[in-house]
Structure formats: structure tokens, C-alpha cells
Design an enzyme around this catalytic site. Sequence first.
Site, PDB file in Angstrom:
ATOM      1  N   TRP A  53      -1.834  -3.509  10.251  1.00  0.00           N
ATOM      2  CA  TRP A  53      -1.189  -2.540   9.372  1.00  0.00           C
ATOM      3  C   TRP A  53      -0.800  -1.288  10.152  1.00  0.00           C
ATOM      4  CZ3 TRP A  53      -3.740   2.181   8.320  1.00  0.00           C
ATOM      5  CH2 TRP A  53      -5.123   2.220   8.514  1.00  0.00           C
ATOM      6  N   SER A  54       0.174  -0.598   9.612  1.00  0.00           N
ATOM      7  CA  SER A  54       0.721   0.628  10.196  1.00  0.00           C
ATOM      8  C   SER A  54       1.252   0.440  11.616  1.00  0.00           C
ATOM      9  CB  SER A  54      -0.330   1.749  10.190  1.00  0.00           C
ATOM     10  OG  SER A  54       0.281   3.007  10.317  1.00  0.00           O
ATOM     11  N   PRO A  55       2.058  -0.602  11.869  1.00  0.00           N
ATOM     12  CA  PRO A  55       2.613  -0.787  13.218  1.00  0.00           C
ATOM     13  C   PRO A  55       3.588   0.327  13.615  1.00  0.00           C
ATOM     14  CG  PRO A  55       3.682  -2.288  11.675  1.00  0.00           C
ATOM     15  CD  PRO A  55       2.532  -1.655  10.942  1.00  0.00           C
TER      16      PRO A  55
ATOM     17  N   GLN B 187      -7.686  -7.566   9.486  1.00  0.00           N
ATOM     18  CA  GLN B 187      -6.541  -6.685   9.249  1.00  0.00           C
ATOM     19  C   GLN B 187      -6.874  -5.273   9.745  1.00  0.00           C
ATOM     20  OE1 GLN B 187      -4.281  -5.044   5.356  1.00  0.00           O
ATOM     21  NE2 GLN B 187      -4.296  -7.272   5.523  1.00  0.00           N
TER      22      GLN B 187
ATOM     23  N   ASN C  16      13.462  -3.693   9.354  1.00  0.00           N
ATOM     24  CA  ASN C  16      12.203  -3.987  10.040  1.00  0.00           C
ATOM     25  C   ASN C  16      11.991  -5.476  10.256  1.00  0.00           C
ATOM     26  OD1 ASN C  16      11.561  -1.284  10.265  1.00  0.00           O
ATOM     27  ND2 ASN C  16      10.340  -1.258   8.397  1.00  0.00           N
TER      28      ASN C  16
ATOM     29  N   ARG D  83       6.943  10.894   4.542  1.00  0.00           N
ATOM     30  CA  ARG D  83       5.546  10.603   4.236  1.00  0.00           C
ATOM     31  C   ARG D  83       4.629  11.741   4.655  1.00  0.00           C
ATOM     32  NH1 ARG D  83       3.308   4.736   5.192  1.00  0.00           N
ATOM     33  NH2 ARG D  83       4.578   4.546   3.332  1.00  0.00           N
TER      34      ARG D  83
ATOM     35  N   LYS E 269      11.486  10.148  13.729  1.00  0.00           N
ATOM     36  CA  LYS E 269      12.103  11.144  12.852  1.00  0.00           C
ATOM     37  C   LYS E 269      11.355  12.475  12.841  1.00  0.00           C
ATOM     38  CE  LYS E 269       9.814   9.333   8.686  1.00  0.00           C
ATOM     39  NZ  LYS E 269      10.067   8.660   7.396  1.00  0.00           N
TER      40      LYS E 269
ATOM     41  N   TRP F  78       0.850  -1.189   0.000  1.00  0.00           N
ATOM     42  CA  TRP F  78       0.000   0.000   0.000  1.00  0.00           C
ATOM     43  C   TRP F  78       0.892   1.249   0.000  1.00  0.00           C
ATOM     44  CZ3 TRP F  78      -1.615   2.918   4.814  1.00  0.00           C
ATOM     45  CH2 TRP F  78      -2.508   3.939   4.510  1.00  0.00           C
TER      46      TRP F  78
ATOM     47  N   TYR G 222      -5.054  -0.600  -4.464  1.00  0.00           N
ATOM     48  CA  TYR G 222      -3.769   0.058  -4.287  1.00  0.00           C
ATOM     49  C   TYR G 222      -3.244   0.522  -5.637  1.00  0.00           C
ATOM     50  CZ  TYR G 222      -3.644  -2.008   0.448  1.00  0.00           C
ATOM     51  OH  TYR G 222      -3.926  -2.379   1.744  1.00  0.00           O
TER      52      TYR G 222
END
Length: 350
Positions: A205-207, A177, A295, A228, A216, A21, A54
Site C-alpha cells: 500500500w501507498s506505493p 500487506q 496508474n 491530500r 506535485k 481506503w 474504512y
Amino acid sequence: MRHRHLGNSGLKISEITYGNWLTHGSQVENDIAVKCVHTALDVGITSFDTADMYADTAAETVLGNALRGVRRESVEIFSKTYFPVGPQGPNDMGLSRKHIMESIDGTLRRLRTDYVDLYQAHRWDYGTPLEETMVAFADIVRSGKALYIGVSEWTADQLRAGAKLARELRIPFVANQPQYSLLWRVVEAEVVPASRELGISQVVWSPVAQGVLTGKYLPGRPTPAGSRAADEKGGSEMIQRFFRDPVLERVQALVPIAAELGLSMAQLAVAWVLQNENVSSALIGASRPEQVTQNAAASGVTLSPDVMALIDAALGDVVERDPSKTTLESPVARRRTDGWGSDESLQNDR
């Protein structure tokens, strides 16, 4: 790379799932996307997640090309349907039988495979009877086009309703999910207990909370160029829920905890979601191969109860826990005005 069972099924998936994604077909050039997929394979990731919407189907095509030549039985491929694709006509979205049947064929064609291991309802559809959706999924499973069924961002009550029909239809409904991270824990109070009861596990998702948990983004400082948060096409709208100085200040309190453990901030965040026994896998994305390698190292990390307590203390009250927020992830409902369905209030798109 460690593997865990998906729900109460016999299927094992990697603790880290590579998802595309916001990257493949849009944010990342195709040659870099292929390198990221190959790096994922090199570090032991066997599970890959995508969706037809996506990059308006382009992400599935990129993933299919990247996996060309890989032994099909050695990977687990997940995809999803609900959101609009193509010209966005009246039947180009949702969980109607028509849309699901057309979507699975397009997905398989783009992924260059005869089946997906997991096919997921990308959101709940207020405009289609649940029985119609589940019967369509059952027919897809029986045709061999999907091995297991899952969903994304369903509430506890929706999971129970879906699981009841799945049992009656004798199809394996084994996954949900949801968004889940150190900062977004809305599934813990209701969705996770219901999932345990039903034999469903989470592929989250998005951990890393859209990059906020990498540390950052600094409070009171300009958004880093190329990040992002600065990319209007790369999720900058979603990140705004975390992009507040009180949250960013608390996230900085995690830096010494990660350092003491010898982990990067991202590794700490991914490892944290994997401490939940109902989580089968954490989804990661990447714009560079080295991000995949970094990761993936979160697999197998054990955080002690003392460390978990330190993390909770560091984040304090900026953590979102309200279970009703799960419904905020539901897409705009196709309002029924014909008398056949309930007139549900409109929900916000993610």
C-alpha cells in the site's frame, strides 16, 4: 494488465489492485466511486482491496454495490479486520475469535458476496493469543467464507510464527500487506526475505507515498489546495513523514528520469515497487476515474538496472530503510494486565 501469483498459492491477482481506503464512503461521492471501480475493471484490474474499518464499514458497502452484476469468479476481493468498528466496545476490535467471526459475517453482508478471496489480519494483536487468531481464520477458510489468509504490517518474526501455525492448521497463509515505496523500504531487510522463505508475497500500500511521489508537492511552496496533504480527513497526518523539504527536493530529482522513460511520476513509483519479485500487486486508490487509468499503465513496465541505480542516486539518504519501523505501523496494543499475556509496550497507531 498483467497478473502474478499470490505467494506460493495458485491464485493469480492483478499487478495493480484497486483499494478504497480514504476514498469510498468518505472522501469520494458514491457515484464517482462506482465509476472508479468500473474503470478499474475496464483496464483489466481484477483485484479489489477494502477493510471493515474504512469509513467505519461504509467503504465495503460502496465496493459491494459497485461490483453488483460483475461475475464473482472474475474478480478477487480482499478485506481485513482488526481495527474498531461500530460503537467501539471492548470486543469491537482486535483479533479475538469473537471479533473475527462477527467481522467476517459483516464484511460478506456489506460486500454482497458469499466469500472473500483473501481475508487479512489488519495488524498484529498483542492482546490475543496467536493460536486463537489462527484457529478462527482456519475455521473461516474451512467454512468457505475466505479462500486465503493474509496479514498487514507484520514483522518477520510475526510472519514466521503465523506461518508455523498456518502449516499446522493446513490453511493457505500467502500474503502480507505492508507500506512500500521508493521512500519507505523498511520491509526489504527482514520482512521480504522471511516472506520468500515462507511462501508469502507482498500486496503493497501507498506505493506513491500518499501522493508525495507524484511530484506535485514542491519544497518551500504552499500545500496545494484540495490535495491530500491539505485534507485533515484524507491522510494528511500520515503524509507528514515525507512532507519535509529535503525529501521533496530529492523527489523532484526523479522528474527527468520519469520524463526520459515516458512515464508520469506516479507511474514510475508504481512500476518501481513492481520490480521487486516478492511484490504480487501494488495498491492504488483514486478520487477520479482517470487516475485509475493512468496508474494502471504501470503494469508491465520494466525498469533497467541502470534506471534503478539512477533512482537510488537521486533519492540518496532520504529513503527510510530501518526494519524496526515496521512496528510503528502496529496499532495501539490492548495491554494485558491479567497475567495471561505479555505486557507489551504500547505501539503507535498508523
